[in-house]
Scaffold this motif. Structure first.
Motif: not given
Length: 605
Positions: A58-59, A166-167, A172-176
């Protein structure tokens, strides 16, 4: 907007992964051990030439082929170490990406050349070097290190893939990251299919369907979370991450079966849906093909023409149709009880669906009846004489199926009633075959068991009509005195006396204790003495549980209420020959339409 939140993804060969990956400080460092590294190598080698999927990467794009690595850094780091180690055996081996940890700025450099000298500089380097050594140890154990290295590298280049997710840049990276890693729950097939559907459900016939698909998805998931609906379909009560996955798995399996048939690989064998040896992301990859390859899905499942770009909408229509079909079965009394019984006996939902394909309602119900009567592994497979000959300890599985069916049918046939058999309760609890009246204390071997047996039968004395109040009091006192210094001899003496009191005066001296006519379904009790209780003690237990609102199967309740015995023959506190005969007649009446002719050999499986 739903389409902005969906992200994009595909299956990507490990050899094609490229770019610069950045691991933010909110993530822990590299922590794989020799166990995980060795397992990865063994799994790749064991995939034997077929496509093998690793867990998702996941990037989030940072621009210029740079990526924030949100999930998958353990795998990506290990793959880089493997390829670099193998370069000594496979000169062409090349890693096309770098990984840098925010908290370890020199990590990218260390990964290029792991050394024992630098391994002690920090904990991440230590674990990376441990993994490096594990790769070497694995190669040393192979018969031919060069050949093994080449085979693994070729697999990584051609057929070992990751689910590349690919997000969106706005994620929100931390939330994901938190959502993916709380309890280490990876992206599921259902999440990946949903994201693909939403991302491709735009501009179908000039209309953006992403929002409506998302709303329908949530509604279907909510329906499937009805405990009774879920248990009716799956015979499970456990809460899973997503329940819509049942529909997606079913459609994917249908498509896989038809692809095998088309390609001449159909062996005719079918494994249960949940028991399939399904590779990681089998459902997602199968449905992705149906969505992005025009015509594949239509040709194999419904023969409708699907225009390019409408694969997602067409697949979603199948999901909606399947949901409507199964909720219709759930609402209709006859299919509900018959399907619920079969799934409770182990028939997978996909097999139930197979009975309905191309059938009218009447034909479908007839197929259900036939499967109940003689289905392999789930059917009764009994003639009337075989039913009567069932014995506890020898035919327990068949007895359990017969008593379950009796209870299900008794509820199904209730007229002018909304009561339904609770398959959720049945799935959520453990059930045992209980003797309605036990003739001996077989299995009671400890002081604790003797004590519990005497206490329960002492408490039941007050309900016995053949005892005066003074007799009850005296016998209770003697039991209490014995309990103070209990021995086997004292227990056996009191047991003999109590069994005589609790036995029907017209009971045969050698009753068929283990016959079907003396067995009922009760929720399994941790108390191991329960199956040795006499009728009156169990009757009081069942009535007490019923008053507390416990779920007692309808036929078990009827047994202890003497529902099946004619009034003139009733002895409320005893279980006699008339009761056994009346109960057996009731069993035969409920099961008669599912019994095989005497001339037909029943399938013992």
């Amino acid at each position: 907007m739903a389409d902005k939140d969906a992200g994009t993804f595909d299956g990507l060969e490990v050899g094609k992964i490229s770019g610069k990956f950045f691991v933010p400080r909110y993530q822990r460092g590299y922590r794989w051990t020799e166990i995980e590294v060795t397992r990865l190598l063994e799994d790749i080698r064991g995939s034997e030439g077929s496509t093998y999927y690793l867990q998702p990467i996941v990037v989030k794009p940072l621009g210029d082929n740079r990526w924030e690595l949100i999930d998958g850094q353990q795998r990506l780091t290990t793959l880089a170490l493997i390829v670099r180690y193998f370069k000594a055996y496979v000169p062409m081996a090349e890693v096309k990406y770098t990984i840098e940890y925010e908290t370890r700025p020199l990590s990218a450099e260390f990964l290029l050349e792991p050394t024992k000298e630098k391994a002690g500089e920090n904990i991440d380097f230590f674990h990376m070097f441990t993994a490096w050594q594990a790769i070497g140890a694995w190669l040393d154990r192979q018969d031919d290190a060069s050949t093994s290295a080449f085979e693994i590298y070729s697999a990584l280049s051609r057929r070992v893939k990751v689910i590349w997710y690919e997000a969106p840049e706005t994620t929100d990276s931390i939330e994901l990251f938190t959502r993916l890693n709380v309890g280490r729950i990876p992206l599921t097939d259902a999440e990946l299919v949903k994201a693909l559907l939403l991302s491709l459900s735009r501009e179908v016939d000039g209309t953006d369907r992403a929002l409506s698909v998302a709303a329908e998805w949530d509604a279907i998931e909510r329906d499937l979370r009805n405990p009774e609906l879920w248990a009716f379909l799956t015979a499970r009560s456990d809460d899973e991450a997503t329940h819509i996955s049942l529909l997606l798995d079913t459609i994917a399996d249908q498509l896989s079966d038809r692809l095998r048939a088309r390609d001449g690989k159909d062996t005719g064998e079918r494994k249960p849906l949940r028991g399939r040896d399904r590779s990681s992301f089998h459902t997602f990859e199968t449905l992705r093909r149906a969505i992005v390859q025009p015509g594949v899905f239509a040709c194999l499942l419904c023969d409708h023409d699907v225009k390019a770009g409408q694969g997602a909408a067409h697949l979603w229509d199948h999901v909606v149709d399947l949901h409507s079909l199964l909720t219709g079965w759930f609402e209709e009394r006859e299919p509900f009880h018959k399907i619920g019984y079969l799934t409770a006996c182990g028939l997978p939902f996909g097999s139930v669906l197979g009975l309905a394909v191309g059938a009218t309602r009447r034909q479908f119900v007839e197929s259900l009846d036939k499967t109940i009567a003689s289905g392999r592994r789930v059917g009764l497979n009994l003639t009337l004489s075989a039913l009567r000959d069932l014995a506890y300890g020898e035919d327990d599985a068949k007895i359990r199926r017969a008593l379950l069916l009796m209870n299900v049918e008794a509820v199904r046939k209730l007229t002018n009633s909304t009561e339904r058999f609770s398959f959720h309760t049945y799935a959520a609890r453990s059930w045992s075959l209980e003797h309605i009246h036990a003739q001996n204390s077989e299995g009671l071997n400890t002081v604790e068991q003797w004590t519990e047996w005497l206490r329960q039968h002492r408490d039941a004395l007050s309900g016995m009509p053949n005892l005066e109040a003074k007799e009850v009091e005296d016998l209770s006192d003697r039991i209490d005195e014995t309990l103070a210094a209990l021995t086997l001899e004292k227990f056996q003496e009191l047991e003999t006396e109590l069994r005589a009191i609790y036995s029907s005066p017209d009971v045969d001296v050698t009753p068929e204790e283990h016959a079907l006519s003396n067995l009922a379904l009760l929720e399994k009790n941790d108390n191991s003495t329960l199956n040795n209780w006499v009728f009156e003690a169990k009757r009081q237990l069942v009535l007490g549980l019923d008053r507390k609102g416990s779920y007692i199967p309808i036929c078990t309740r009827n047994v202890f209420l003497k529902y099946y015995t004619e009034r003139r023959a009733q002895q409320l506190h005893f279980w006699g020959p008339q009761d056994r005969q009346a109960y057996m007649t009731a069993i035969e009446r409920e099961l008669t339409q599912y019994l095989l002719p005497e001339t037909k050999v029943a399938d013992a499986s």
